[in-house]
Design an enzyme around this catalytic site. Structure first.
Site, PDB file in Angstrom:
ATOM      1  CE  LYS A   1       0.295   2.253   1.417  1.00 61.15           C
ATOM      2  NZ  LYS A   1      -0.544   1.382   1.206  1.00 61.15           N
TER       3      LYS A   1
ATOM      4  CG  ASP B   1       4.277   0.779   1.998  1.00 62.13           C
ATOM      5  OD1 ASP B   1       4.729  -0.017   1.006  1.00 62.13           O
ATOM      6  OD2 ASP B   1       3.227   0.566   2.627  1.00 62.13           O
TER       7      ASP B   1
END
Length: 306
Positions: free
Chosen positions: A12, A137
């Site tokens: 990401k 995350d």
């Protein structure tokens, strides 16, 4: 089902990362946009009937025995009482200490894959709750969509982003996330933003999007989003690791504006869509540079129920 092969664990980028405060327990409050890109680790999962969790690494530096993949597998066993085991083969392509979420993504893909391999049938919210204990995350990668992220990382609003091409550069140096967040000079009072500052709410299709699990918020311009935000961690990271600034200057020399992702040390630039990838000048020794595209949804998004 005895095995799952070549399971992706995508990276990401943090298109922006604002620190808006700090809780009494020391955790920082943030606002960020997390975006999936097509740079992935790859994992194989082979069923074991003895309940053991084992792992081997193919490529990349050796990882600790108790890495996030094995911790995710054992956490799933503990949460469900599952007595099945697995042998995990990890082909590491994402660089460490990069701010790309590699370890968290490996853990999320492990949870999604083992939920399928072991026939557990857990819902997405249940897997996310297990993942949150492994890292802030991890729930993002389980969630399946690009997202506007708030709180300490646990509050996510799915977000639709237009297609984009990005040059991601990982310089040789690394920086400690703990040192960055504990630095006295870290800015911790960025004014909180609201989604309406840069995104539009799709009210016309709100009910159908919600029913189909699609994002109800959309961003029409990545350039506008990048201009709207910044990364509060970047100045501190540059002071701790000069290579962050060197990588941003290198991107500037190629004609692109760079920004650090997460707590670094990888930086990225949004490059306008063209028919062919522009040639790159020679990448400095010890650095990694890769062209990436963003993804609408996680490649394993349909591996569990909402």
């Amino acid at each position: 089902m005895r095995r799952l092969l070549d399971v992706p664990a995508p990276a990401k980028l943090n298109l922006l990362l604002h620190i808006t405060g700090r809780r009494d327990d020391g955790y920082h409050l943030l606002q960020s946009v997390f975006m999936l890109i097509d740079w992935c680790d790859r994992l194989d999962f082979e069923w074991r009937g003895d309940g053991h969790v084992s792992r081997e690494d193919l490529g990349g530096p050796p990882l600790p025995a108790d890495d996030l993949c094995t911790r995710a597998a054992r956490a799933l066993q503990a949460a469900t009482g599952c007595t099945q085991g697995v042998h995990i083969t990890l082909r590491k392509h994402l660089p460490a200490e990069a701010g790309l979420g590699g370890g968290s993504s490996d853990a999320a893909s492990t949870l999604l894959a083992l939920n399928r391999l072991w026939g557990l049938g857990l819902k997405r919210s249940q897997l996310a709750a297990i993942g949150l204990k492994l890292g802030a995350d991890v729930p993002f990668f389980i969630g399946g969509h690009n997202a506007w992220v708030e709180g300490i990382g646990e509050q996510m609003t799915p977000l639709s982003l237009p297609p984009g091409r990005f040059l991601v550069v990982k310089p040789q140096g690394g920086a400690s996330t703990q040192k960055i967040f504990s630095a006295p000079g870290l800015k911790r009072d960025t004014k909180p933003a609201i989604l309406l500052g840069f995104a539009a709410h799709d009210t016309q299709n709100e009910s159908s999007n919600a029913k189909e699990g699609k994002p109800e918020w959309r961003v029409d311009s990545i350039e506008r989003l990048l201009a709207f935000g910044h990364n509060d961690l970047q100045p501190v990271a540059q002071a701790l690791c000069p290579d962050v600034g060197n990588a941003i200057r290198w991107l500037s020399q190629q004609g692109w504006s760079g920004r650090m992702s997460g707590s670094g040390t990888a930086v990225f630039a949004h490059v306008p869509q063209v028919s062919d990838l522009p040639p790159l000048a020679e990448v400095p020794a010890g650095w990694t540079a890769r062209w990436c595209s963003n993804m609408d949804v996680h490649p394993l998004a349909d591996w569990c129920r909402d």
